[in-house]
Design an enzyme around this catalytic site. Structure first.
Site, PDB file in Angstrom:
ATOM      1  N   GLU A 113       7.804 -98.527  92.193  1.00 43.55           N
ATOM      2  CA  GLU A 113       8.804 -97.588  91.653  1.00 43.55           C
ATOM      3  C   GLU A 113       9.859 -98.322  90.806  1.00 43.55           C
ATOM      4  O   GLU A 113      11.059 -98.120  90.994  1.00 43.55           O
ATOM      5  CB  GLU A 113       9.463 -96.794  92.786  1.00 43.55           C
ATOM      6  CG  GLU A 113       8.469 -95.977  93.596  1.00 43.55           C
ATOM      7  CD  GLU A 113       9.126 -94.999  94.578  1.00 43.55           C
ATOM      8  OE1 GLU A 113      10.251 -95.282  95.031  1.00 43.55           O
ATOM      9  OE2 GLU A 113       8.519 -93.956  94.859  1.00 43.55           O
ATOM     10  N   GLU A 123       2.056 -92.552  97.233  1.00 49.71           N
ATOM     11  CA  GLU A 123       2.751 -92.284  98.496  1.00 49.71           C
ATOM     12  C   GLU A 123       2.961 -90.784  98.619  1.00 49.71           C
ATOM     13  O   GLU A 123       3.381 -90.137  97.668  1.00 49.71           O
ATOM     14  CB  GLU A 123       4.142 -92.944  98.529  1.00 49.71           C
ATOM     15  CG  GLU A 123       4.147 -94.448  98.442  1.00 49.71           C
ATOM     16  CD  GLU A 123       5.570 -95.028  98.486  1.00 49.71           C
ATOM     17  OE1 GLU A 123       6.528 -94.276  98.746  1.00 49.71           O
ATOM     18  OE2 GLU A 123       5.706 -96.236  98.252  1.00 49.71           O
TER      19      GLU A 123
END
Ligand SMILES: *[C@@H]1O[C@H](CO)[C@@H](O)[C@H](O)[C@H]1NC(C)=O
Ligand SMILES: *[C@@H]1O[C@H](CO)[C@@H](O)[C@H](O)[C@H]1NC(C)=O
Ligand SMILES: *[C@@H]1O[C@H](CO)[C@@H](O)[C@H](O)[C@H]1NC(C)=O
Ligand SMILES: *[C@@H]1O[C@H](CO)[C@@H](O)[C@H](O)[C@H]1NC(C)=O
Length: 482
Positions: free
Chosen positions: A118, A263
Site C-alpha cells: 500500500e 487483502e
C-alpha cells in the site's frame, strides 16, 4: 454474430487454465509470540489454503513452505523500495537471496513478488511515489535475468483509494487524479509483463471512518437497498468497489488485466463494529460469494483473493485503530474464532493449529488488598498497556464490561504474559500478584501466552543447528537437574 458465443467460450477456457482456484491467506508476523512457521504451514494445509501472502521474505518462513505446494507471494517492505529503485544490483541480490534460492534449493512455490505494501496510502505523505515504480521495474528485470520471468510475477498491493469514481457509481471509476499518470504507467507495465493488479478492499474501514455508511452494504446478504448503475445492480460494497477498479482499467484500455484481492477481511475486537458476529458474517459471506464463482456484474468468473488475515498480531501499530491487532480468522495461538467454511476441506469449518505449546496456567492480577485509589495504579496500568496490549479494553470490545479492578488485572496480565510470565513482570508497585485461578470473565479472555519461538537462533547456527541444538538442550537439562 456467431463469433460472440465462441469468444465467450474461448475466454472462459482461458480463465479456467490461468486461474488458480482456492483461497489465500495473509500471513503477517508482527506478533510478540508468533507461532512457529512449521505450525502455521500445517494450519494452512489443514484448512485447505492454497495460497499465502507474506509481507517480507523471512528465511525461516519461506523454508517452512518448502515442498508444501502452497503458492507464495513474497513481499518487499516499503522501506526497501528506495534502495531497490536506485540499484539494479540491489534488486538482483534481493531476487537471488529471497526468490531464486528458495525456488531452486528449497522447492518453495513462489509465484508473486509484492513490491511494497500500500505504498500510495495518504498517511505516507507521498514518500513512496517516486520509488515504487522504479523498484517494480528493477525487480521485474532481476526476475527476468534470473530466468524466472514466466514463473514469478511482480505486483504492487495497493489500497483501494488509488481509484475513485466521478459519479459515485462503479461506471465512473478512474485512477485518482493526483496519481493518474503514475497509475497508468504501472498498469501498462503490469500488463506488458502479464502481471496482475493487486488491491486491498475493506468495507470495515468504510464503516469505521464514516458513521453514515449503510451497515448492510458492507455485507453480502443482499439486505442493502441496491444501487443501480446502468445494467448492473449492486447490493454490497465489495462488488461495487471491485467494479470501480474494473471500470478504471477499462477506461484506460486495460479491460482484461487480472485482478488479485490482496487483502480482505473483518476484525473481531478493538471497536464496536469489530466483533465475532460481523466478522463471521462478512468472511463467510465473502467466501460464499467467491465460491459461487460468478464474479461481479462487470467481471464474470473466479475472484482471486487472500483473506486478511490468518492470525492476530499483537505487536502491530494501533495508529489505524485498536482493531488493528484483531484481524485474524485465528487467535494468536491458532484457534478459530468462529465457524468459517472455506469450501476447501470436508470438515465444514476451519480447525485449530495442532501442537501449540503454552506457558503455565497462571496469571498476573491486581491484589485484592490493593486499593483502587493507590496513586501507583494509573502509572502502572499505562506502563503495562504501553508495552503490552490493552486493545480488548474499551467501549464495545470483548473486555469492555470489566469493572475497574478487572481492567487493571487485564493490563497487568497482558504485560506478564508478553514477558513470558517472568516473575519480575508481575511486580507492579505492590499492586499485583500471581494467581492460578483463571480471571477470565464471559467473553473476556485473560490469555496464557504460547512458548516463544526462537527462529533467529536456527538461522545463526545454520547447518550446525541440529547437533548444536541437541547439545544445548542436554547441557541445560544437566544444569537444571544438578
Ligand atoms: C531478503 O529479504 C529479507 C526479509 O525481507 C531482507 O531483510 C533482506 O535484506 C533481503 N535480502 C537482500 C539481499 O536484499
Ligand atoms: C506525514 O505528515 C504528517 C503531518 O505533516 C506527519 O505527522 C507524519 O509523521 C508524516 N508521515 C510520514 C510517514 O512521513
Ligand atoms: C477500563 O479501561 C477502559 C480502557 O482503558 C476504559 O475505557 C474504561 O472506562 C475502564 N473501565 C473501568 C470500569 O474503569
Ligand atoms: C512494597 O511494600 C513493601 C513492604 O510493605 C515496601 O517496603 C516497599 O517500599 C513497597 N514497594 C513499592 C514499590 O511500593
Amino acid at each position: 454474430m456467431a463469433w460472440f458465443p465462441m469468444a465467450v467460450g474461448f475466454f472462459s477456457l482461458i480463465s479456467m487454465v490461468c486461474t488458480v482456484s482456492g483461497i489465500g491467506a495473509n500471513w503477517g508476523t508482527q506478533a510478540t509470540h508468533p507461532l512457529p512457521p512449521d505450525t502455521v504451514v500445517r494450519l494452512l494445509k489443514q484448512n485447505g489454503f492454497q495460497k499465502v501472502k507474506l509481507f517480507d521474505a523471512d528465511y525461516d518462513t519461506l523454508r517452512s513452505l518448502s515442498r508444501s505446494g502452497i503458492e507464495v507471494m513474497v513481499g518487499i517492505p516499503n522501506d526497501m523500495l528506495a534502495s531497490l529503485a536506485s540499484s539494479m544490483k540491489a534488486a538482483e541480490k534481493w531476487v537471488a537471496k529471497n526468490v531464486s534460492t528458495h525456488i531452486s534449493s528449497n522447492n518453495v512455490n513462489i509465484r508473486y513478488v509484492a513490491v511494497g505494501n500500500e505504498p500510495f496510502l495518504e498517511t505516507y505523505n507521498g514518500s513512496f511515489l517516486r520509488t515504487t515504480f522504479p523498484a517494480l521495474r528493477n525487480v521485474q528485470a532481476a526476475l527476468k535475468n534470473a530466468n524466472l520471468g514466466n514463473q514469478v510475477k511482480v505486483t504492487v498491493p495497493l489500497n483501494a483509494d488509488v481509484y475513485e469514481s466521478s459519479n459515485g457509481l462503479p461506471s465512473g471509476g478512474d485512477f485518482r487524479a493526483d496519481i493518474h499518470d503514475l497509475m497508468l504507467a504501472i498498469v501498462k507495465f503490469l500488463n506488458d509483463n502479464s502481471a496482475p493488479f493487486t488491491v486491498n478492499i475493506y468495507p470495515f474501514i468504510s464503516l469505521y471512518t464514516d458513521a453514515n455508511f449503510p451497515v448492510e452494504y458492507a455485507f453480502f446478504d443482499g439486505n442493502a437497498s441496491p444501487i443501480v448503475d446502468g445494467q448492473a445492480t449492486y447490493s454490497n460494497m465489495f462488488d461495487a468497489n471491485y467494479d470501480t477498479l474494473v471500470w478504471a482499467l477499462k477506461r484506460n484500455g486495460f479491460e482484461n488485466l487480472p485482478i488479485i484481492i490482496g487483502e480482505i477481511g473483518w476484525p473481531t475486537d478493538g471497536n464496536r463494529n469489530a466483533n465475532l458476529n460481523y466478522a463471521q458474517r462478512f468472511n463467510q459471506g465473502f467466501m460464499s460469494h467467491i465460491l459461487g464463482g460468478n464474479g461481479t456484474p462487470m467481471r464474470a468468473g473466479p475472484i482471486d483473493a487472500y483473506l486478511f488475515s490468518l492470525i492476530d498480531e499483537d505487536a502491530k501499530s494501533i495508529d489505524p485503530g485498536n482493531f488493528e491487532r484483531h484481524w485474524g480468522i485465528f487467535t494468536f495461538d491458532g484457534r478459530p474464532k468462529y465457524q468459517l467454511n472455506l469450501g476447501a476441506t470436508n470438515s465444514g469449518s476451519v480447525v485449530a493449529a495442532q501442537g501449540v505449546h503454552y506457558l503455565e496456567k497462571k496469571w498476573c492480577v491486581m491484589k485484592p488488598s490493593a486499593n483502587l485509589d493507590d496513586p501507583q495504579v494509573a502509572p502502572s496500568v499505562s506502563y503495562a498497556c504501553g508495552l503490552a496490549d490493552c486493545t480488548s479494553l474499551g467501549y464495545g470490545t470483548t473486555c469492555g464490561n470489566l469493572d475497574a479492578r478487572g481492567n487493571i488485572s487485564y493490563a497487568f496480565n497482558s504485560y506478564y504474559q508478553k514477558h513470558n510470565q517472568l516473575s519480575s513482570a508481575c511486580k507492579f508497585a505492590n499492586l499485583s500478584m500471581i494467581t492460578k485461578n483463571d480471571p477470565t470473565v464471559g467473553s473476556c479472555t485473560f490469555e496464557i501466552m504460547i512458548q516463544p519461538y526462537y527462529g533467529g537462533a536456527e538461522r545463526i547456527f545454520g547447518c550446525l543447528q541440529k547437533p548444536l541444538g541437541f547439545a544445548m538442550v542436554h547441557i541445560l537439562f544437566l544444569l537444571t537437574s544438578l
